[in-house]
Design a protein around this motif. Structure first.
Motif, PDB file in Angstrom:
ATOM      1  N   GLN A   7       0.823  -1.207   0.000  1.00 47.08           N
ATOM      2  CA  GLN A   7       0.000   0.000   0.000  1.00 47.08           C
ATOM      3  C   GLN A   7       0.859   1.260   0.000  1.00 47.08           C
ATOM      4  O   GLN A   7       0.589   2.207  -0.744  1.00 47.08           O
ATOM      5  CB  GLN A   7      -0.962  -0.002   1.188  1.00 47.08           C
ATOM      6  N   GLN A   8       1.893   1.272   0.813  1.00 48.45           N
ATOM      7  CA  GLN A   8       2.782   2.434   0.872  1.00 48.45           C
ATOM      8  C   GLN A   8       3.424   2.688  -0.483  1.00 48.45           C
ATOM      9  O   GLN A   8       3.432   3.798  -0.996  1.00 48.45           O
ATOM     10  CB  GLN A   8       3.863   2.222   1.934  1.00 48.45           C
ATOM     11  N   TYR A   9       3.969   1.636  -1.070  1.00 46.81           N
ATOM     12  CA  TYR A   9       4.636   1.763  -2.364  1.00 46.81           C
ATOM     13  C   TYR A   9       3.659   2.180  -3.460  1.00 46.81           C
ATOM     14  O   TYR A   9       3.970   3.040  -4.285  1.00 46.81           O
ATOM     15  CB  TYR A   9       5.315   0.443  -2.742  1.00 46.81           C
TER      16      TYR A   9
ATOM     17  N   ILE B 284       1.604   6.027  -7.382  1.00 45.14           N
ATOM     18  CA  ILE B 284       0.513   6.773  -8.015  1.00 45.14           C
ATOM     19  C   ILE B 284       0.847   8.253  -8.029  1.00 45.14           C
ATOM     20  O   ILE B 284       0.705   8.935  -9.048  1.00 45.14           O
ATOM     21  CB  ILE B 284      -0.822   6.527  -7.269  1.00 45.14           C
ATOM     22  N   ILE B 285       1.310   8.753  -6.903  1.00 46.41           N
ATOM     23  CA  ILE B 285       1.615  10.183  -6.782  1.00 46.41           C
ATOM     24  C   ILE B 285       2.738  10.590  -7.733  1.00 46.41           C
ATOM     25  O   ILE B 285       2.687  11.641  -8.359  1.00 46.41           O
ATOM     26  CB  ILE B 285       1.935  10.542  -5.315  1.00 46.41           C
TER      27      ILE B 285
ATOM     28  N   GLY C  80      -0.350   1.642   9.701  1.00 50.89           N
ATOM     29  CA  GLY C  80       1.090   1.646   9.482  1.00 50.89           C
ATOM     30  C   GLY C  80       1.483   2.266   8.157  1.00 50.89           C
ATOM     31  O   GLY C  80       2.665   2.515   7.906  1.00 50.89           O
ATOM     32  N   VAL C  81       0.504   2.518   7.276  1.00 47.42           N
ATOM     33  CA  VAL C  81       0.805   3.176   5.999  1.00 47.42           C
ATOM     34  C   VAL C  81       0.829   4.666   6.267  1.00 47.42           C
ATOM     35  O   VAL C  81      -0.073   5.224   6.845  1.00 47.42           O
ATOM     36  CB  VAL C  81      -0.278   2.839   4.928  1.00 47.42           C
ATOM     37  N   ASP C  82       1.942   5.317   5.844  1.00 50.92           N
ATOM     38  CA  ASP C  82       2.016   6.770   6.085  1.00 50.92           C
ATOM     39  C   ASP C  82       2.166   7.553   4.807  1.00 50.92           C
ATOM     40  O   ASP C  82       2.661   7.253   3.833  1.00 50.92           O
ATOM     41  CB  ASP C  82       3.143   7.114   7.046  1.00 50.92           C
TER      42      ASP C  82
END
Length: 122
Positions: free
Chosen positions: A87-89, A94-95, A120-122
């Motif tokens: 999810q973080q990656y 995407i950004i 935990g996703v920041d």
């Protein structure tokens, strides 16, 4: 020939399957193989990220298509994978992959998806 929708769906299918494999690798194998699996996961994430970059480079990709079709499907995959590393990656990718102008009009969608990610996703 196909149109932007066909090309996007092809890449989206590849993205979805690559992402599922990437996440699944975390949970397979013996504990002693964990370090090797993490290296494999790191390598596989390149393929996942490349799919997002290819989507952003599609000829005919408009802000309207991104808002209505592309982003909702991509974010659905991000939320569904329930893996912090993925999810973080994916959110970072995407950004970076899509133009800032697109993010300005989809900020609410992005922020809403971030609230639906695994802790935990920041």
């Amino acid at each position: 020939g196909g149109d932007i929708g066909d090309a996007f769906e092809f890449l989206m299918t590849n993205f979805t399957e690559s992402n599922r494999l990437w996440v699944r690798l975390q949970h397979q194998g013996a504990v002693k193989d964990k370090a090797r699996r993490e290296v494999e996961r790191y390598d596989l994430r390149v393929l996942v990220g490349t799919n997002l970059v290819r989507m952003s480079q599609l000829e005919g990709l408009t802000q309207e298509f991104y808002v209505a079709e592309a982003l909702p499907k991509i974010l659905e995959q991000v939320v569904q994978c329930k893996d912090v590393m993925a999810q973080q990656y994916l959110l970072d990718s995407i950004i970076h992959a899509f133009p800032d102008e697109y993010h300005m009009v989809t900020l609410d969608q992005l922020l809403t998806s971030m609230t639906q990610t695994t802790g935990g996703v920041d």
